[in-house]
Write a protein that holds these residues in place. Structure first.
Motif, short mmCIF file in Angstrom:
data_model
loop_
_atom_site.label_atom_id
_atom_site.label_comp_id
_atom_site.label_asym_id
_atom_site.label_seq_id
_atom_site.Cartn_x
_atom_site.Cartn_y
_atom_site.Cartn_z
N ASP A 143 -9.89 -6.67 -3.56
CA ASP A 143 -9.18 -5.65 -4.83
C ASP A 143 -9.12 -4.32 -2.95
N ALA A 144 -10.73 -4.16 -3.07
CA ALA A 144 -11.20 -3.95 -1.45
C ALA A 144 -10.45 -3.83 -0.07
N THR A 164 0.73 -10.44 3.89
CA THR A 164 0.75 -8.94 3.81
C THR A 164 3.13 -8.90 3.23
N ALA A 170 -4.20 -3.87 4.10
CA ALA A 170 -3.29 -3.26 4.52
C ALA A 170 -2.99 -2.26 5.02
N VAL A 171 -4.41 -0.87 5.03
CA VAL A 171 -4.17 -0.12 5.76
C VAL A 171 -4.22 -0.43 6.91
N ARG A 199 1.45 -12.32 -5.81
CA ARG A 199 -0.14 -12.54 -6.78
C ARG A 199 0.34 -13.00 -7.38
N ARG A 213 -14.94 -7.59 4.70
CA ARG A 213 -15.21 -6.26 5.25
C ARG A 213 -15.51 -5.74 5.94
N ARG A 228 2.14 -2.84 2.82
CA ARG A 228 1.91 -1.58 1.52
C ARG A 228 1.33 -2.67 0.88
N HIS A 229 1.51 -4.09 0.75
CA HIS A 229 1.18 -5.10 -0.25
C HIS A 229 0.32 -6.35 0.30
N GLU A 238 -8.18 -6.42 0.02
CA GLU A 238 -6.59 -6.00 0.34
C GLU A 238 -6.34 -4.72 0.52
N ARG A 239 -7.01 -3.93 0.20
CA ARG A 239 -6.18 -1.93 0.77
C ARG A 239 -7.25 -2.01 1.97
N GLU A 240 -8.34 -2.50 2.33
CA GLU A 240 -8.42 -2.36 3.32
C GLU A 240 -7.49 -3.29 4.76
#
Ligand SMILES: *Cc1c(COP(=O)(O)O)cnc(C)c1O
Length: 374
Positions: A39-40, A199, A46-47, A210, A241, A52-53, A42-44
């Motif tokens: 999760d982390a 993405t 994406a930024v 997903r 990461r 967005r995804h 994918e968030r990082e």
């Protein structure tokens, strides 16, 4: 002095404690499948990619496969792509029973362009898959314009182009309908094994990817679609990461190395025998690929002198044995075929020293002009 094509130990030496801590962190939780690390990540990412995804998947190949599956591509469908790419670009199309429709690349960008794609569109075209080869983004503005007119989605094969930007400064993976990235260890952002990413800014598409990643089911043991096991490992997410914040500096170092090569090759007076890649903004030099006369002899000579190099790719996809049924023959895509004969990737990884870069140019010069001029 020896100069390998790539030295992953040099990168590892610079981040070893962080990598080991990240792996230990996952081991201490024993949560290996999806969960907080993924999760982390994918968030990082994406930024970083400005999307967005972001959906972590098992490889770049599976990223391509799952995107095509999300579009329901199958037998009778056509997907337009490049004949000059890694096999997975076309292999995934064929695996779904669809037809890879190749169009020739542009000679200087090594990428497919809108003019060639336009000529290959039919009423069976279900997607266009441009490849950002070597880390140079394809001409997405014209490809997207054409795709919108034709109402066909664009899936970017951005496996070699993480962090690259196009002529208008837009990041690879943000301009098509969806994009595919690979974290194969030798890519610019490499995992400790296989991993990949999809993405998209389209929430419905992202949601379908997903689901397909976990055998097509929202709830375990209840399946809306026939998907697959396309999950990224938590261990890989943890490693990625750690590396992600370093990527901009690594890309900048690759660009610096490319600029230095270009300068030194020009000084060496090799213009008649070697063509360096054009200096385009936003290129992140996954590979620094020259065109060279007597390419195979040069490659053998460099190897004998301790300089690593590689041919990406020696046989275009339309001439691969497994695609014989497509009915292509030599001469169908002259630019791709010429590239396959002439290209040579030189060492470009971020940790190379000036003297290593000098050594590569000196060895090339010695090959063409004799050691006196080296
Ligand atoms: C590496 C690569 C892939 C496949 O990625 P894997 O992670 O090795 O499966 C697909 N397309 C291109 C252009 C690549 O370079």
């Amino acid at each position: 002095m020896s100069v390998p094509l790539l030295d992953l130990m040099a990168q590892y030496a610079s981040i070893r404690p962080e990598i080991e801590a990240a792996i230990r962190r996952v081991l201490e939780t024993q949560q290996f499948i999806l969960g907080p690390e993924v999760d982390a990540f994918e968030r990082e990412i994406a930024v970083c990619c400005g999307v967005r995804h972001a959906i972590g998947v098992s490889s770049g190949t599976d990223a391509l496969l799952v995107c095509l599956m999300a579009l329901d591509i199958g037998p009778g469908d056509e997907v337009i792509t490049s004949p000059f790419s890694f096999f997975a670009t076309a292999g995934t199309i064929a695996r779904l029973g669809a037809r890879p429709v190749f169009v020739d690349i542009d000679a200087d960008s090594f990428n497919i362009g809108a003019a060639a794609v336009r000529g290959a569109l039919t009423d069976r075209t279900r997607a266009i898959v441009p490849v950002h080869l070597y880390g140079r983004v394809a001409d997405m503005a014209s490809l997207n314009r054409l795709a919108r007119q034709a109402n066909v989605p664009v899936i970017e094969d951005a496996a070699q182009a993480i962090g690259a930007t196009d002529a208008e400064g837009r990041i690879a993976g943000t301009t098509g309908n969806a994009a595919c990235f690979s974290f194969f260890p030798t890519k610019n952002l490499g995992a400790a094994g296989d991993a990949g990413l999809v993405t998209s800014d389209d929430p419905d598409f992202a949601e379908k990817v997903r689901l397909l990643r976990v055998h097509g089911g929202e709830r375990r043991y209840f399946h809306r679609f026939v998907g697959g096991n396309f999950r990224v490992d938590a261990l890989q997410a943890a490693v990625l990461r750690v590396k992600l914040p370093h990527l901009p500096a690594w890309s900048a170092a690759r660009r610096r190395n490319a600029a230095y090569y270009r300068e030194r090759l020009a000084e060496a007076g090799l213009d008649d025998v070697v063509t360096a890649p054009a200096d385009v903004p936003g290129h992140i030099y996954h590979q620094f690929v020259i065109r060279a006369q007597r390419r195979d002899e040069l490659r053998d000579w460099l190897a004998a002198q301790g300089v690593g190099s590689e041919v990406y790719y020696p046989l275009p996809l339309h001439l691969q044995e497994c695609f014989a049924a497509l009915g292509h023959a030599p001469g169908d895509f002259p630019n791709a075929e010429a590239a396959a004969r002439e290209v040579l990737a030189l060492p470009i990884y971020p940790e190379l020293t000036r003297s290593q870069l000098d050594c590569v140019v000196e060895r090339i010069t010695a090959f063409y002009h004799g050691p006196r001029n080296a």
